[in-house]
Design an enzyme around this catalytic site. Sequence first.
Site, PDB file in Angstrom:
ATOM      1  N   CYS A 298     -15.268  33.376-114.847  1.00 44.27           N
ATOM      2  CA  CYS A 298     -16.119  33.679-113.385  1.00 44.27           C
ATOM      3  C   CYS A 298     -15.515  36.146-113.162  1.00 44.27           C
ATOM      4  O   CYS A 298     -14.725  36.552-114.183  1.00 44.27           O
ATOM      5  CB  CYS A 298     -15.152  33.419-112.127  1.00 44.27           C
ATOM      6  SG  CYS A 298     -15.628  31.446-112.361  1.00 44.27           S
TER       7      CYS A 298
ATOM      8  N   GLY B 272     -20.191  35.957-115.067  1.00 44.71           N
ATOM      9  CA  GLY B 272     -20.461  34.874-114.269  1.00 44.71           C
ATOM     10  C   GLY B 272     -21.933  34.770-113.558  1.00 44.71           C
ATOM     11  O   GLY B 272     -22.271  35.890-112.523  1.00 44.71           O
TER      12      GLY B 272
ATOM     13  N   ASN C  48     -10.311  33.280-110.563  1.00 43.03           N
ATOM     14  CA  ASN C  48     -11.571  33.209-112.235  1.00 43.03           C
ATOM     15  C   ASN C  48     -10.198  32.418-113.009  1.00 43.03           C
ATOM     16  O   ASN C  48      -9.093  32.268-113.241  1.00 43.03           O
ATOM     17  CB  ASN C  48     -11.154  34.477-112.204  1.00 43.03           C
ATOM     18  CG  ASN C  48     -11.719  34.800-113.923  1.00 43.03           C
ATOM     19  OD1 ASN C  48     -11.725  34.185-114.386  1.00 43.03           O
ATOM     20  ND2 ASN C  48     -10.975  36.023-114.471  1.00 43.03           N
ATOM     21  N   GLY C  49     -10.975  31.061-113.943  1.00 47.73           N
ATOM     22  CA  GLY C  49      -9.700  30.127-114.514  1.00 47.73           C
ATOM     23  C   GLY C  49     -10.224  28.155-114.410  1.00 47.73           C
ATOM     24  O   GLY C  49     -11.085  28.332-113.860  1.00 47.73           O
TER      25      GLY C  49
ATOM     26  N   TYR D  16     -15.578  39.272-127.315  1.00 46.78           N
ATOM     27  CA  TYR D  16     -16.634  38.855-126.089  1.00 46.78           C
ATOM     28  C   TYR D  16     -17.165  39.059-124.608  1.00 46.78           C
ATOM     29  O   TYR D  16     -17.453  39.658-124.841  1.00 46.78           O
ATOM     30  CB  TYR D  16     -17.519  37.557-126.494  1.00 46.78           C
ATOM     31  CG  TYR D  16     -18.633  36.753-126.271  1.00 46.78           C
ATOM     32  CD1 TYR D  16     -19.647  37.897-126.220  1.00 46.78           C
ATOM     33  CD2 TYR D  16     -18.519  35.590-124.986  1.00 46.78           C
ATOM     34  CE1 TYR D  16     -20.816  37.474-125.951  1.00 46.78           C
ATOM     35  CE2 TYR D  16     -19.654  35.109-124.515  1.00 46.78           C
ATOM     36  CZ  TYR D  16     -20.202  36.184-124.706  1.00 46.78           C
ATOM     37  OH  TYR D  16     -21.938  35.765-124.085  1.00 46.78           O
TER      38      TYR D  16
END
Length: 613
Positions: free
Chosen positions: A142, A169, A246-247, A388
Amino acid sequence: MSMQVQGSSSSGPQPGSAQAPSPGPPLAASLACVARASAIIPPHGMSYEEGQQPKFAPQPPLRNLDASGARAGSEAGMGTDSQQSDTSRPPRRIRLYRPAGAEPAGEGILGLPLAQAALESINPYSASLSADPAWRESSEKCAIFGIYASERDVSRIAYYGLFAQQHRGQESSGIAVANGEHIVCHKDMGLVNQVFNEDILQLLKGPAAIGHNRYSTTGGSVKLNAQPLIFNKHFQRRRGLALGHNGNLVNTMELRQLLLEQFGVTPQTTSDTELIGLLLQEYFVHGSFEEALLKVCNLCRGAFCLVVLTADGVWAARDPWGVRPLCLGRLKKGYVVASENCAFPLIGAEYVREVEPGEIVRLDDKGFTSWHMERPAQRKHCMFEYFYFSRPDTLLRDSEVYSMRFRMGQQLFHEAPVEADMVIGVPESGRPAAEGFSAASGIPVREGLVKNRYVARTFIQPMQSMRAEGVRMKYSVLEQTVRGKRVVLIDDSIVRGNTTRQIPEMLREAGATEIHMRISSSPIIHPCYYGIDFGDPEELIAHRMSVAEIREHLGVDSLHYISVDGMVESTGFPKPDFCLACFNGEYPIKLPENGGPRKFMLEQESHPDQNTG
């Protein structure tokens, strides 16, 4: 009073457009969809029957209003237009809420004041926005964003901050704004430029805001789980809050049990983010928010970066292991935080530094203040960010991602040299490594694959017969460039192997005589429990096959993955600073005894008889 403004009637740039839009149509056009309405889903934390008190929202009973402000009729008769002209779209409904007894006054939504109304519209395509494994090898994390700038248009800045981080996201997007008294939130399924328009941004006014782009790793891809989440149980005491995360936590079930046993609270969504917010809400009522946030962060185990909006400011927190990136920026009159600093140039912010692992930052009218959590930990940055996830222009630990990926390409040639006529990088994340391989080998790099920039998320799902050929919609081959040539094909990773296999097939069909594949990450053998959507080892091709078997499966002449040591060395940082669990099975953050978390475990806990996977 805490309000939610959910849903969007925006028209604008087409799905997947890379151009930042000027948000939205005029208000009259936005309200035209009222006449085409037919379906309602209550916003997060407000599940109730007409006239009853919403859960987690201790406020006067809400009543349903039509566009004139009068009490609306039954749901079956509200605003349905049988002469709907746009037959390609399912009908939808806008629903307005205000406290019973409140009278319309001033300018606002349909004549209602901003502090008395909340707008919800349903994106009719939300069910089609989940990730399609035929299109993506691995799923993004995210993006989070936060800003405090009392003299700036914070909702517009948050919009562009999320737009710059769209790569992290693409399921849903949302912005929450606080004005000292109220928290207003708008969120929906879809890309940033599909969720927001000019009219919506005009409603989001205040000195502080947070934003979120979601890719689900715990909880399904549904609107109920879209963020930021609002927690307004104590809003009358100026203790409402909004949260973006986020996570992925690994002790989700422990936290859920704690909520049930200690506070008697049952979560309403199936996201681990809600557990964090509910705990914050309960601890906040007994002390300062700083104390509540420190306590909850020390309870959480796993990967998390948080942005929290209160009536007084914006808070940001990063887990002690630093698995997820988070950085701090400075505006002329204010401060911002974001998952990646690539968001800063677009909004005119200056990069200050990364938020340290275990650090909590508060942004308010005094600038920023910093604290640290109680528990120290060894840095364990996610290696996926380096090869990435992050944008090439992002700084990770003050080093440019592009340069690290370039060195990974150079390392690939040193480990597995080959004679060839050209090097081709799979767009977009394979290109820096392809340039590095070319620089080390002297083999020219060429644009052999062209990416259709408008294929990302689509509201029009391909036919089943086309899904298997999804990569052909995403890429095309320059036949005259590759015909009769020996090609080195560079990609960043092979996760499941579904999409990777089709690219060599396309190059063969175009006339390439040899294809030598080089991968700038090591074989991904083990599941990730810290925020990447591959929790089942059987999904991973390198878990099931040897490198020789994968080479045969892909139909390439040679295949080489970069070594773990070579990958780490290319970053310039020590090996102990990285989480390498998906490569070596060594999980740095302790997992529960019954194994790592599963994406749909909260759905299965709430509905054990239903198959959610």
